[in-house]
Design a protein around this motif. Structure first.
Motif, short mmCIF file in Angstrom:
data_model
loop_
_atom_site.label_atom_id
_atom_site.label_comp_id
_atom_site.label_asym_id
_atom_site.label_seq_id
_atom_site.Cartn_x
_atom_site.Cartn_y
_atom_site.Cartn_z
N GLN A 175 7.98 3.33 2.26
CA GLN A 175 8.81 4.74 2.59
C GLN A 175 10.03 4.44 3.20
OE1 GLN A 175 6.55 7.71 3.00
NE2 GLN A 175 8.43 8.87 3.15
N ARG A 203 -8.93 -0.11 7.75
CA ARG A 203 -9.35 1.30 7.63
C ARG A 203 -8.97 2.16 8.49
NH1 ARG A 203 -13.88 -0.17 3.88
NH2 ARG A 203 -14.21 -2.16 4.24
N GLY A 204 -7.72 2.17 9.02
CA GLY A 204 -7.51 3.32 9.84
C GLY A 204 -8.09 3.24 11.31
N HIS A 211 9.26 -3.74 8.94
CA HIS A 211 10.06 -2.32 8.88
C HIS A 211 11.56 -3.01 9.32
CE1 HIS A 211 10.13 -2.87 13.25
NE2 HIS A 211 9.09 -2.87 13.26
N ASP A 262 12.77 -11.37 2.96
CA ASP A 262 12.85 -11.89 4.34
C ASP A 262 11.36 -11.91 5.00
OD1 ASP A 262 15.62 -12.53 4.29
OD2 ASP A 262 15.95 -10.61 5.72
N MET A 301 2.32 9.07 4.83
CA MET A 301 2.06 7.92 4.35
C MET A 301 0.99 8.07 2.73
SD MET A 301 3.13 5.01 5.40
CE MET A 301 4.64 5.09 6.05
N GLN A 302 -0.11 8.63 2.98
CA GLN A 302 -0.93 8.87 1.93
C GLN A 302 -1.84 9.84 2.66
OE1 GLN A 302 -2.11 4.81 1.26
NE2 GLN A 302 -4.13 5.89 1.60
N VAL A 335 12.75 6.04 5.55
CA VAL A 335 12.88 7.51 6.51
C VAL A 335 14.33 7.40 6.98
CG1 VAL A 335 11.79 8.22 8.65
CG2 VAL A 335 10.45 6.63 7.28
N VAL A 346 2.74 -4.42 8.97
CA VAL A 346 3.71 -3.48 8.54
C VAL A 346 5.05 -4.03 8.73
CG1 VAL A 346 4.86 -1.36 9.45
CG2 VAL A 346 2.34 -1.64 9.47
N GLU A 348 -4.65 8.90 11.85
CA GLU A 348 -5.55 9.49 11.07
C GLU A 348 -4.93 11.10 11.22
OE1 GLU A 348 -8.33 8.60 8.17
OE2 GLU A 348 -7.28 7.43 9.82
N VAL A 406 5.63 10.04 9.92
CA VAL A 406 5.93 9.95 8.67
C VAL A 406 4.76 10.18 7.70
CG1 VAL A 406 6.72 8.49 6.75
CG2 VAL A 406 7.86 8.20 8.92
N VAL A 435 3.93 -0.89 4.53
CA VAL A 435 2.62 -0.96 4.73
C VAL A 435 1.83 -1.73 3.87
CG1 VAL A 435 0.60 0.18 5.74
CG2 VAL A 435 2.73 1.28 5.97
N ILE A 439 10.03 1.25 5.53
CA ILE A 439 8.92 0.85 6.09
C ILE A 439 7.90 0.41 5.03
CG2 ILE A 439 6.62 1.56 7.56
CD1 ILE A 439 8.63 3.86 8.47
N GLN A 494 -3.34 10.10 6.05
CA GLN A 494 -2.78 9.05 7.10
C GLN A 494 -1.06 9.05 7.12
OE1 GLN A 494 -3.98 5.10 5.71
NE2 GLN A 494 -5.48 5.17 7.35
N MET A 497 2.32 7.56 9.91
CA MET A 497 2.60 6.88 10.55
C MET A 497 3.78 7.31 11.91
SD MET A 497 4.37 3.08 9.88
CE MET A 497 3.02 2.06 9.84
N ARG A 509 16.44 -11.72 12.76
CA ARG A 509 16.31 -10.20 12.34
C ARG A 509 15.71 -9.43 13.28
NH1 ARG A 509 17.73 -11.19 6.72
NH2 ARG A 509 19.60 -11.91 7.59
N GLU A 524 16.09 -7.06 0.32
CA GLU A 524 16.30 -7.99 1.21
C GLU A 524 15.15 -8.16 2.23
OE1 GLU A 524 19.92 -9.30 4.27
OE2 GLU A 524 20.12 -7.98 2.59
N HIS A 562 5.07 1.11 16.19
CA HIS A 562 4.79 1.90 15.12
C HIS A 562 3.37 1.94 15.28
CE1 HIS A 562 3.47 -1.57 12.98
NE2 HIS A 562 4.67 -2.15 13.12
N MET A 590 15.42 3.81 8.00
CA MET A 590 14.53 2.80 8.12
C MET A 590 13.44 2.58 6.97
SD MET A 590 11.72 2.22 11.32
CE MET A 590 12.80 1.06 12.24
N GLN A 639 9.69 9.37 14.64
CA GLN A 639 9.47 10.19 13.50
C GLN A 639 8.00 9.91 13.20
OE1 GLN A 639 12.60 10.92 11.49
NE2 GLN A 639 11.13 11.84 9.97
N ARG A 698 -9.51 4.12 13.82
CA ARG A 698 -10.38 4.97 14.52
C ARG A 698 -10.39 6.39 13.42
NH1 ARG A 698 -8.81 6.15 19.80
NH2 ARG A 698 -8.31 3.78 19.90
N MET A 711 -0.23 3.44 12.72
CA MET A 711 -0.65 4.22 11.67
C MET A 711 -1.63 5.24 12.37
SD MET A 711 -0.12 3.19 8.57
CE MET A 711 -1.29 4.07 7.67
N LYS A 737 0.99 -1.16 0.04
CA LYS A 737 0.08 -0.12 -0.08
C LYS A 737 0.86 1.20 0.11
CE LYS A 737 -3.58 2.19 3.09
NZ LYS A 737 -4.20 1.77 4.44
N HIS A 738 2.00 1.09 0.77
CA HIS A 738 2.70 2.31 0.82
C HIS A 738 4.27 1.97 1.23
CE1 HIS A 738 3.29 6.62 0.86
NE2 HIS A 738 4.30 6.18 1.77
#
Lengths: 346, 346
Positions: A137, A342-343, A159, A220, B141-142, A139, A157, B163, B139, A151, A149, B145, B147, B100, A216, B159, A147, B137, A345, B161, A134-135
């Motif tokens: 990033q 869906r987020g 990371h 993993d 996302m979109q 950072v 998630v 809103e 970040v 999603v 990340i 949203q 994180m 890891r 990688e 971490h 890092m 941090q 909350r 997510m 979905k996303h």
DNA sequence: TGTTAGCACTCAATGACATAGAGTGCTAAC
DNA sequence: GTTAGCACTCTATGTCATTGAGTGCTAACA
């Protein structure tokens, strides 16, 4: 199979589930008031045995349901047993209390399943192999550390900290992130094709090093999370069942519980079907322990099946109850996961 | 306690650990060649019993070590039993294969502990309550949203997510991150003081909403991860021990295994001390199961104790072996964690 | 004085045997 | 078609004798 035979079979199944003792004709006549004498019931029982629905552990003991008997019961005689107000309340409360990430939801689900049924609960974690990016990033964290990340659309998630050359700027990371997003969004990890990877490397030739590490991480995550993980709860409950009052059986049972791989396969097996699946005794194949039944159901998020939950108990299991619980829990679980994704909350 | 008595006690402990059967004078004379007759050994045994080092399950059975006997053995007679080449090799290989994140290290450690000792392994996860913020941090996302990511100095990552209002820009997030880092870096979650929070809210008054959510993440992480988590492995191993060939005992044992809270306390108990702690039978208090011993040791990272590992077995346990394994594993674990935290790969 | 052989004694484990009781199948009467 | 009665089966339970490992004690020995 006439009406009275069904009643007798039902009485035997119920009583045996209740007491774990072979059921005699006298007991049925007395406890279940069919309005006939023990002798009559004995005749019916002889018929039922002939048809393979019940069996005698030894001559002149009471009868117990055979696997076929349980099957008939589950298919035709069983009546759904709704959850009580308190139980529904419990589920609602427990879920609301602490469900922040997927791991916790899985854990909680297992706990509730075993608590409500008093058998062993099994919950398969959602498969990420089929979840989509979905996303992504990258950072900047601090001096030469960043890092990655990722999603996924199911809310998972991934990371990892990576070491980056000091020359890399935040802007570079921004660029890399943008390219990765453009190329990978909407794809599953499994479906990243070699050509695509080449494209990315070409476009970001300068940052080969970072890309290596990102790839990688994906690699993993994929290999780690593809091998399904399973949550087991209430294994201990089984020891309270009289059929496991013997050390050898406990050992077989527990050794199976430790073979996570096997359990995953069994659980995943019901995935194809919709709704609750009941497998009784020998219907569970590749299985070296007898006298167990499994009730499973897949849960799904946004219409896609993500995993399964299930309950393992003795064949002498409270089917009506467990089927309801499993059904209810898959629905609740699906709902909760969806809401989370869906987020969570507003 | 003269030399020969020690030898007799040693013989009894060894033989009993080996066979789980009460040891008779004849056996000792024959198997352990002390150069004296059974009758002499009987005299010594009578003395040892008087002093409380051994006991008879019933008149005219052989002797078994008492808790005091085991204690004397552990303190004075036991000789360290180094790990074999193969075992060391196994540990090295397994650790290198897949470690890891911290969760995996803990898991692997537990697996190895139970595999090497054939008893039940317990591993306490590192406490984050005492780990410090290294980097925070937020970040983008979109669309609306973001994180929050908090990296702790022990390598753990939290971490979530969140809103955010659409009006928030990446620049805003950058600002918030900078302030949070300035204020919180180096602090533990536990030690965030109210005054500090006020300061932050004051400085970032415009972003109250986001701060609420960030603080909530910290709060949850703290309360969730403060309650120690424990990894159990090889519970099943215990069933192979003859002392657990009885269903009641298995039930007690497993019910204890399910009380994670209790186990955590027990494990954490040894934290104060340096190195390996051996607790024998009744020395483990708040314990309703007898006939168990526990061998624990804390592991630390960068000089700070982060958690403990331990092995639970019957009092009739291979102390020499287990002590070595636990010792070796804490060191290996500390090392691995340290390496991980410092970026893990160059 | 310390060590050892000899011997009577104890007690769990094992197996043989009798007994009790739950439940059946069959027959004959209703 | 249903039921009472009865002989029969088979497990579970309890009793009793037997076995054998191991002891403690005594007396003899070096």
């Amino acid at each position: 199979m006439d009406d009275r035979k069904q009643k007798v079979l039902l009485a035997i199944v119920h009583d045996y589930i209740d007491t774990a003792e072979p059921v005699g004709s006298r007991t049925i006549a007395k406890k279940y008031r069919l309005g006939v004498s023990p002798a009559t019931i004995r005749n019916e029982m002889a018929d039922l045995e002939e048809q393979g629905f019940i069996e005698q552990p030894y001559t002149s003991a009471g009868r117990i349901p055979s696997e076929r008997g349980y099957r008939y019961y589950v298919d035709y005689l069983m009546r759904k047993q709704e959850l009580s107000r308190e139980e529904e309340e419990l589920i609602r409360r427990e879920y609301e209390a602490k469900v922040r990430d997927i791991g916790q939801v899985i854990h909680k689900t297992g706990q509730l399943l075993s608590k409500l049924t008093h058998y062993t609960a099994m919950v398969l974690t959602p498969r990420v192999g089929i979840s989509r990016f979905k996303h992504i990033q990258i950072v900047f964290m601090q001096q030469s550390q960043a890092m990655v990340i990722a999603v996924m659309d199911n809310g998972a998630v991934q990371h990892r900290m990576i070491e980056v050359p000091e020359s890399i700027t935040s802007l570079d990371m921004e660029t890399i992130s943008r390219v990765l997003n453009a190329k990978l969004q909407g794809l599953t990890m499994r479906s990243i094709k070699l050509t695509l990877i080449k494209e990315i490397y070409l476009e970001l030739a300068r940052h080969e090093h970072i890309l290596d590490m990102v790839m990688e991480l994906f690699q993993d995550s994929l290999s780690l999370e593809t091998e399904d993980k399973i949550y087991l709860g209430g294994v201990f409950n089984m020891l309270n069942q009289p059929e496991f009052h013997n050390v050898e059986k406990i050992k077989t049972l527990l050794s199976i519980m430790e073979q996570e791989k096997l359990l995953c396969d069994l659980l995943a097996g019901g995935d194809r079907t919709e709704g609750v699946t009941v497998r009784i005794g020998g219907e569970i194949d590749q299985w070296d322990i007898k006298e167990c039944s499994m009730i499973t159901a897949p849960y799904s998020v946004c219409g896609r099946k993500m995993g399964s939950i299930g309950v393992l108990g003795p064949t002498r299991m409270e089917y009506a109850k467990v089927v309801s619980v499993v059904d209810y829990m898959t629905k609740y679980l699906s709902q909760t996961l969806e809401r989370m994704i869906r987020g969570w909350r507003k």
